[in-house]
Scaffold this motif. Structure first.
Motif, mmCIF file in Angstrom:
data_model
loop_
_atom_site.group_PDB
_atom_site.id
_atom_site.type_symbol
_atom_site.label_atom_id
_atom_site.label_comp_id
_atom_site.label_asym_id
_atom_site.label_seq_id
_atom_site.Cartn_x
_atom_site.Cartn_y
_atom_site.Cartn_z
ATOM 1 N N ASN A 85 1.243 -1.020 -0.640
ATOM 2 C CA ASN A 85 -0.467 -0.375 0.102
ATOM 3 C C ASN A 85 1.101 1.546 0.169
ATOM 4 O O ASN A 85 0.281 2.639 -0.039
ATOM 5 C CB ASN A 85 -0.754 0.214 0.908
ATOM 6 C CG ASN A 85 -0.201 0.058 2.375
ATOM 7 O OD1 ASN A 85 1.333 0.114 2.218
ATOM 8 N ND2 ASN A 85 -0.674 1.004 3.450
ATOM 9 N N GLY A 86 2.024 0.909 -0.359
ATOM 10 C CA GLY A 86 3.414 2.105 -0.395
ATOM 11 C C GLY A 86 3.858 2.944 0.837
ATOM 12 O O GLY A 86 4.969 3.547 1.368
ATOM 13 N N ASP A 87 3.153 2.237 2.625
ATOM 14 C CA ASP A 87 3.766 2.392 3.410
ATOM 15 C C ASP A 87 5.008 1.701 3.524
ATOM 16 O O ASP A 87 5.626 0.848 3.215
ATOM 17 C CB ASP A 87 3.178 1.656 4.727
ATOM 18 C CG ASP A 87 1.099 2.590 5.142
ATOM 19 O OD1 ASP A 87 1.035 3.236 4.384
ATOM 20 O OD2 ASP A 87 1.057 1.654 5.786
ATOM 21 N N GLY A 133 -0.381 10.697 -0.709
ATOM 22 C CA GLY A 133 0.625 10.634 -2.300
ATOM 23 C C GLY A 133 1.274 12.288 -2.536
ATOM 24 O O GLY A 133 1.480 12.516 -3.361
ATOM 25 N N ASP A 134 0.846 12.853 -1.619
ATOM 26 C CA ASP A 134 2.101 14.496 -1.875
ATOM 27 C C ASP A 134 3.571 14.319 -1.437
ATOM 28 O O ASP A 134 4.364 15.479 -1.709
ATOM 29 C CB ASP A 134 1.657 15.079 -1.480
ATOM 30 C CG ASP A 134 1.640 15.182 0.530
ATOM 31 O OD1 ASP A 134 2.150 13.870 1.225
ATOM 32 O OD2 ASP A 134 1.026 16.318 0.949
ATOM 33 N N GLY A 135 3.766 13.519 -1.166
ATOM 34 C CA GLY A 135 5.370 13.455 -0.915
ATOM 35 C C GLY A 135 5.545 12.989 0.445
ATOM 36 O O GLY A 135 6.655 13.326 1.017
ATOM 37 N N LYS A 136 4.929 13.150 1.662
ATOM 38 C CA LYS A 136 5.211 13.915 2.555
ATOM 39 C C LYS A 136 4.318 13.025 3.382
ATOM 40 O O LYS A 136 3.554 12.654 3.261
ATOM 41 C CB LYS A 136 4.504 15.250 2.781
ATOM 42 C CG LYS A 136 5.028 16.193 2.564
ATOM 43 C CD LYS A 136 4.448 17.410 2.472
ATOM 44 C CE LYS A 136 5.346 19.237 1.834
ATOM 45 N NZ LYS A 136 4.531 20.057 2.147
ATOM 46 N N LYS A 410 6.190 3.010 -7.223
ATOM 47 C CA LYS A 410 5.378 4.423 -7.310
ATOM 48 C C LYS A 410 6.595 5.143 -7.855
ATOM 49 O O LYS A 410 6.225 6.352 -9.025
ATOM 50 C CB LYS A 410 5.054 4.769 -6.231
ATOM 51 C CG LYS A 410 3.606 4.558 -5.758
ATOM 52 C CD LYS A 410 3.530 4.827 -4.173
ATOM 53 C CE LYS A 410 1.770 4.459 -3.840
ATOM 54 N NZ LYS A 410 1.463 4.682 -2.829
ATOM 55 N N GLY A 411 8.024 5.478 -8.064
ATOM 56 C CA GLY A 411 8.969 6.115 -8.471
ATOM 57 C C GLY A 411 10.242 6.727 -7.979
ATOM 58 O O GLY A 411 9.735 7.747 -7.687
#
Length: 430
Positions: A85-87, A133-136, A410-411
């Motif tokens: 999930n990106g965590d 998802g803002d990179g913070k 995600k890059g």
């Protein structure tokens, strides 16, 4: 008197360091590095990091990329894992309990410690979340604590595997979970007596059946005897269902990071080689890890180059020693490995990112950066490219020391910095 004795030892170390300051300008890369003749001395040359805060500065990344600190005030971040999930999970801690054998070990240990963080070992996993998802990463919370110097991390089928310095353990996981629901299950014990090299690197096979764990030697070159090296200086293959293991590859002095190549399925490792043969020996390396392969330690280095310090010699083992695939340069202390993906940009789409913690036993320091090794056809192809630098200034001021590197699908490249106790995120500008 104790303080005076310590200062005296340090003075002697620095004096001998100056006397042994020969060479140290060569940093051979690639498949066929030119190896100099060994240099022997009472002590190696020593030039440690001089820790200093980042302040308003950041590491340097290539044009077209940005770098951001996404977490600070950690407790010795080592390796990271990006969950589905990106965590991001961060393994924090410091291990090892090896007694010093000789006065030079006491001196070297004291000097090396001056270049490390003074923060207490976290012995935990911290979870970072960027919900919008803002990179913070606005959430930083402890996922699991009371671990024992966790290092290697892996994920498969809603299971999180953690390689503590003494055991492989597993947590059940549900997507979105921010804290472990229960204590972990122990899969198998790992060698931990003495623990000269304590880190336990880890990756998992694509089908989730096997976990591969890198286990470093208990010495530089068997100073504690071969009995202390049983089940060490090798990569274990552990069946997660039967909880049995076997040596997968041996003769790897300290395999500090493991990764599976995404196209070939081949296991790769970065390995820290032996010390006290001079500033330009022996190259740390990146190599494919063959099942049943022997890579030389302790009898030889870089293939069949015999180490005369190891007695008795073993010509049969030397003859079987596999030459590594790619030299990273001597004493760079590679501790991180992650294969790239096209989302990292065309120049960095195919290859391996390597985190280099940095030397302590060279007059001219090396490492202290993240490099990119280009690949073609599943093999290294070309000179390494600096990707994240600026951790150390020419005057010795050192703001950070990179350890684990992880490519986020995600890059982004996630970099653990165990001197500043920060996690950095490097992204291509879009």
């Amino acid at each position: 008197m104790k303080r005076l004795s310590t200062l005296t030892m340090v003075g002697v170390a620095l004096l001998v360091s100056a006397c042994n300051d020969k060479g140290g300008d060569t940093l051979a890369h690639g498949a066929d590095p030119k190896l100099p003749a060994p240099q022997r001395g009472l002590l190696p040359s020593m030039k440690i990091a001089e820790p200093t805060p980042w302040g308003d500065q950041k590491p340097t990344v290539p044009e077209g990329y940005s770098v951001t600190a996404i977490a600070g005030d950690l407790q010795i971040p080592r390796q990271t894992l990006v969950l589905p999930n990106g965590d991001i999970l961060v393994a924090e801690g410091r291990g090892g309990n090896a007694a010093k054998l000789k006065p030079k070990d006491v001196i070297a240990g004291y000097i090396k410690a001056k270049g490390n963080t003074k923060v207490k070992s976290g012995n935990r996993l911290t979870l970072l979340r960027d919900a919008d998802g803002d990179g913070k990463y606005e959430l930083k919370t402890v996922f699991a604590d009371n671990l024992n110097a966790p290092y290697g991390l892996a994920f498969f089928d809603n299971k999180i595997y953690v390689a503590n310095q003494d055991a492989l353990v597993r947590f059940d996981y549900s997507e979105g979970q921010t804290a472990a629901a229960a204590a972990p299950t122990t899969i198998t014990q790992l060698p931990s007596e003495i623990n000269h090299h304590w880190t336990k690197a880890m990756t998992i096979s694509p089908d989730g059946r096997y976990v591969y764990v890198g286990i470093g030697s208990n010495s530089n070159i068997t100073e504690r005897g071969m009995e202390a090296e049983v089940d060490r200086a090798m990569v274990w293959q552990i069946d997660v269902n039967t909880r049995t293991y076997k040596p997968y590859a041996t003769g790897l002095r300290n395999p500090t990071a493991l990764a599976i190549h995404p196209e070939t399925g081949q296991l790769w490792s970065v390995v820290n080689e032996r010390d006290e043969l001079g500033p330009d020996l022996v190259p740390d390396y990146l190599t494919s890890v063959r099942e049943g392969g022997f890579y030389g330690w302790p009898y030889s280095y870089w293939g069949q180059n015999v180490d005369p310090r190891v007695k008795p010699e073993n010509p049969k083992k030397v003859a079987a020693a596999i030459k590594p695939d790619y030299s990273l340069g001597s004493h760079v202390a590679a501790l991180g490995l992650s294969f790239s993906q096209p989302v990292m940009g065309a120049k960095f789409a195919n290859g391996a990112f390597v985190g280099e913690h940095g030397s302590w036993n060279r007059a001219n320091p090396v490492g202290y950066k993240v490099i990119f090794v280009p690949f073609a056809g599943g093999r290294p192809a070309g000179e390494p490219i600096d990707f994240v630098t600026g951790f150390r200034d020419a005057d010795g001021k050192t703001r950070g020391r990179p350890v684990g590197v992880t490519v986020d699908p995600k890059g982004a490249l996630i970099v653990a910095d165990d001197l500043a106790n920060v996690v950095w995120r490097v992204t291509p500008n879009r």
